[in-house]
Design a protein around this motif. Sequence first.
Motif, PDB file in Angstrom:
ATOM      1  N   PHE A 158       0.834  -1.160  -0.085  1.00  0.00           N
ATOM      2  CA  PHE A 158      -0.115  -0.018   0.012  1.00  0.00           C
ATOM      3  C   PHE A 158       0.912   1.272   0.010  1.00  0.00           C
ATOM      4  O   PHE A 158       0.379   2.146  -0.560  1.00  0.00           O
ATOM      5  N   ALA A 159       1.969   1.273   0.561  1.00  0.00           N
ATOM      6  CA  ALA A 159       2.959   2.251   0.728  1.00  0.00           C
ATOM      7  C   ALA A 159       3.590   2.884  -0.579  1.00  0.00           C
ATOM      8  O   ALA A 159       4.036   3.851  -0.742  1.00  0.00           O
ATOM      9  N   THR A 160       3.532   1.934  -1.656  1.00  0.00           N
ATOM     10  CA  THR A 160       3.927   2.130  -2.771  1.00  0.00           C
ATOM     11  C   THR A 160       3.068   2.801  -3.724  1.00  0.00           C
ATOM     12  O   THR A 160       3.335   3.468  -4.759  1.00  0.00           O
ATOM     13  N   LEU A 161       1.764   3.069  -3.374  1.00  0.00           N
ATOM     14  CA  LEU A 161       0.740   3.636  -4.275  1.00  0.00           C
ATOM     15  C   LEU A 161       0.926   5.106  -4.303  1.00  0.00           C
ATOM     16  O   LEU A 161       1.481   5.574  -3.178  1.00  0.00           O
ATOM     17  N   PRO A 162       0.434   5.796  -5.242  1.00  0.00           N
ATOM     18  CA  PRO A 162       0.653   7.142  -5.015  1.00  0.00           C
ATOM     19  C   PRO A 162      -0.263   7.771  -3.952  1.00  0.00           C
ATOM     20  O   PRO A 162      -1.283   7.366  -3.513  1.00  0.00           O
ATOM     21  N   SER A 163       0.070   9.111  -3.519  1.00  0.00           N
ATOM     22  CA  SER A 163      -0.323   9.583  -2.391  1.00  0.00           C
ATOM     23  C   SER A 163      -1.877  10.006  -2.532  1.00  0.00           C
ATOM     24  O   SER A 163      -2.714   9.631  -1.647  1.00  0.00           O
ATOM     25  N   TRP A 164      -2.353  10.028  -3.724  1.00  0.00           N
ATOM     26  CA  TRP A 164      -4.036  10.560  -3.733  1.00  0.00           C
ATOM     27  C   TRP A 164      -4.721   9.135  -3.680  1.00  0.00           C
ATOM     28  O   TRP A 164      -6.024   9.263  -3.045  1.00  0.00           O
ATOM     29  N   ILE A 165      -4.464   8.204  -3.960  1.00  0.00           N
ATOM     30  CA  ILE A 165      -4.788   6.650  -3.598  1.00  0.00           C
ATOM     31  C   ILE A 165      -4.728   6.533  -2.081  1.00  0.00           C
ATOM     32  O   ILE A 165      -5.729   5.869  -1.575  1.00  0.00           O
ATOM     33  N   ARG A 166      -3.766   6.793  -1.617  1.00  0.00           N
ATOM     34  CA  ARG A 166      -3.408   6.527  -0.080  1.00  0.00           C
ATOM     35  C   ARG A 166      -4.257   7.616   0.774  1.00  0.00           C
ATOM     36  O   ARG A 166      -4.188   7.535   2.047  1.00  0.00           O
ATOM     37  N   GLY A 167      -5.007   8.500   0.248  1.00  0.00           N
ATOM     38  CA  GLY A 167      -5.898   9.405   1.091  1.00  0.00           C
ATOM     39  C   GLY A 167      -5.133  10.618   1.404  1.00  0.00           C
ATOM     40  O   GLY A 167      -5.544  11.284   2.235  1.00  0.00           O
ATOM     41  N   GLU A 168      -3.909  10.903   0.811  1.00  0.00           N
ATOM     42  CA  GLU A 168      -2.975  11.946   1.190  1.00  0.00           C
ATOM     43  C   GLU A 168      -2.888  13.271   0.167  1.00  0.00           C
ATOM     44  O   GLU A 168      -1.859  13.994   0.460  1.00  0.00           O
ATOM     45  N   PRO A 259      -4.138   0.811 -11.485  1.00  0.00           N
ATOM     46  CA  PRO A 259      -5.439   0.387 -11.163  1.00  0.00           C
ATOM     47  C   PRO A 259      -5.347  -1.209 -10.710  1.00  0.00           C
ATOM     48  O   PRO A 259      -6.146  -1.475  -9.638  1.00  0.00           O
ATOM     49  N   ALA A 260      -4.772  -2.204 -11.172  1.00  0.00           N
ATOM     50  CA  ALA A 260      -4.525  -3.542 -10.855  1.00  0.00           C
ATOM     51  C   ALA A 260      -3.688  -3.682  -9.618  1.00  0.00           C
ATOM     52  O   ALA A 260      -4.169  -4.259  -8.835  1.00  0.00           O
ATOM     53  N   ARG A 261      -2.617  -2.818  -9.471  1.00  0.00           N
ATOM     54  CA  ARG A 261      -1.999  -2.920  -8.132  1.00  0.00           C
ATOM     55  C   ARG A 261      -3.068  -2.406  -7.156  1.00  0.00           C
ATOM     56  O   ARG A 261      -2.946  -3.099  -5.912  1.00  0.00           O
ATOM     57  N   SER A 262      -3.933  -1.363  -7.281  1.00  0.00           N
ATOM     58  CA  SER A 262      -4.585  -1.096  -6.280  1.00  0.00           C
ATOM     59  C   SER A 262      -5.759  -2.109  -5.834  1.00  0.00           C
ATOM     60  O   SER A 262      -5.694  -2.013  -4.607  1.00  0.00           O
ATOM     61  N   LEU A 263      -6.052  -2.207  -6.730  1.00  0.00           N
ATOM     62  CA  LEU A 263      -7.295  -3.464  -6.514  1.00  0.00           C
ATOM     63  C   LEU A 263      -6.546  -4.852  -5.888  1.00  0.00           C
ATOM     64  O   LEU A 263      -7.119  -5.300  -5.104  1.00  0.00           O
ATOM     65  N   ALA A 264      -5.471  -5.088  -6.187  1.00  0.00           N
ATOM     66  CA  ALA A 264      -4.760  -6.334  -5.895  1.00  0.00           C
ATOM     67  C   ALA A 264      -4.806  -6.157  -4.175  1.00  0.00           C
ATOM     68  O   ALA A 264      -4.743  -7.021  -3.429  1.00  0.00           O
ATOM     69  N   ILE A 265      -4.154  -4.984  -3.873  1.00  0.00           N
ATOM     70  CA  ILE A 265      -3.836  -4.594  -2.395  1.00  0.00           C
ATOM     71  C   ILE A 265      -5.113  -4.383  -1.742  1.00  0.00           C
ATOM     72  O   ILE A 265      -5.462  -5.055  -0.534  1.00  0.00           O
ATOM     73  N   ILE A 296       4.488  -6.678  -4.987  1.00  0.00           N
ATOM     74  CA  ILE A 296       4.407  -5.262  -5.371  1.00  0.00           C
ATOM     75  C   ILE A 296       5.374  -4.679  -4.449  1.00  0.00           C
ATOM     76  O   ILE A 296       6.102  -3.658  -4.770  1.00  0.00           O
ATOM     77  N   GLY A 297       5.361  -4.887  -3.167  1.00  0.00           N
ATOM     78  CA  GLY A 297       6.119  -4.267  -1.974  1.00  0.00           C
ATOM     79  C   GLY A 297       7.670  -4.276  -2.205  1.00  0.00           C
ATOM     80  O   GLY A 297       8.404  -3.415  -1.892  1.00  0.00           O
ATOM     81  N   GLY A 298       8.202  -5.525  -2.971  1.00  0.00           N
ATOM     82  CA  GLY A 298       9.655  -5.932  -3.011  1.00  0.00           C
ATOM     83  C   GLY A 298      10.000  -5.370  -4.268  1.00  0.00           C
ATOM     84  O   GLY A 298      11.187  -5.059  -4.497  1.00  0.00           O
ATOM     85  N   ALA A 299       9.190  -4.850  -5.344  1.00  0.00           N
ATOM     86  CA  ALA A 299       9.667  -4.481  -6.512  1.00  0.00           C
ATOM     87  C   ALA A 299       9.465  -2.929  -6.730  1.00  0.00           C
ATOM     88  O   ALA A 299      10.247  -2.155  -7.413  1.00  0.00           O
ATOM     89  N   ARG A 300       8.947  -2.304  -5.496  1.00  0.00           N
ATOM     90  CA  ARG A 300       8.697  -0.912  -5.866  1.00  0.00           C
ATOM     91  C   ARG A 300       8.880  -0.132  -4.577  1.00  0.00           C
ATOM     92  O   ARG A 300       8.644  -0.800  -3.284  1.00  0.00           O
ATOM     93  N   ARG A 301       9.499   0.934  -4.583  1.00  0.00           N
ATOM     94  CA  ARG A 301       9.845   1.883  -3.270  1.00  0.00           C
ATOM     95  C   ARG A 301       8.536   2.420  -2.841  1.00  0.00           C
ATOM     96  O   ARG A 301       7.658   2.794  -3.683  1.00  0.00           O
ATOM     97  N   PRO A 302       8.536   3.014  -1.502  1.00  0.00           N
ATOM     98  CA  PRO A 302       7.367   3.534  -1.055  1.00  0.00           C
ATOM     99  C   PRO A 302       7.177   4.902  -1.613  1.00  0.00           C
ATOM    100  O   PRO A 302       8.158   5.596  -2.163  1.00  0.00           O
ATOM    101  N   ALA A 303       6.008   5.219  -1.928  1.00  0.00           N
ATOM    102  CA  ALA A 303       5.794   6.594  -2.726  1.00  0.00           C
ATOM    103  C   ALA A 303       5.798   7.798  -1.863  1.00  0.00           C
ATOM    104  O   ALA A 303       6.194   7.770  -0.635  1.00  0.00           O
TER     105      ALA A 303
END
Length: 303
Positions: A158-168, A259-265, A296-303
Amino acid sequence: MRTETAPPGLLARLAEIGRDAAGPDAPPHPGPETLYDRHGVLVVRVGDVVVKAHQPDREYGRPLHDRIRLAQTLPRVLLAPLGPPLDIDGRTVTVSPYGEPVDPQEELPWEEGARLLAELHAAPVPADAPSWGRPTRVAKVVSRLGSGPAEDVVRRAFATLPSWIRGEGIEPPAETEHLIHGDWHLGQMVRGPGGRWRLIDIEDLGRGSPAWDLARPAALYSGGVLPPDEWTRFLGAYQQAGGPAVPTQGDPWTALDLPARSLAIQIAATCVLSAGRSERSLDGAEQAMVDACARIGGARRPA
């Protein structure tokens, strides 16, 4: 632990509303028949109508009126509520025609679903169409997670998603907006009058990026839960129908990745919560979605 069901007495109220909507000349039908009773949502069939008490912890307000009116202008695609929402003891209630749901024992209508989405996405967007606003659900589900190894895996993804999806932050404007369903899966399809497939449950209907309507099957495919042949049938039919969410040629994941990563999470978080409520281990499909979060978490850095 238990899954929250609707409060006592609500079934009787919905049945009464259904009988009134069906009218005195409606053919007799045994009932009322409860079609769904989970998470506070209650759906009851009475004859040829369905009465739904919507999720109690959502704010519907004026946008739901607008979504219903919008759905009523698209009868080829959507099986819309028959009228505006009702307020029944503080609950939002709608009445809709009954449609036969997808039978999981038969061949799944992936192509029909893809064509319906393509037709919806190609429809003109009215100036007053509400925004769909759906990505916020990912953050809401993740926020309910407790502690544990699976929960930590989902949070790292979840931490790898853009801030607007994380509610920030605020969602950036789309280059081109379309009408989208906002919560599409095969459970949102029924055979309506005349036997034609249509979409139901229009609580998120509105303007947005059409890739989000393909996100759930894309997430399940990327997690190894949806078989490749079913994903190919769905995506191919959507492209052949001229759906604008993905290019007709080239890599569809340029549009589907986020979208796919977001829904997977979101799906993984829902699975972890469900297993926790039932005090059980994750089943195979649920574990597969948590494993997708690990990738997802292993392949991407936190946003």
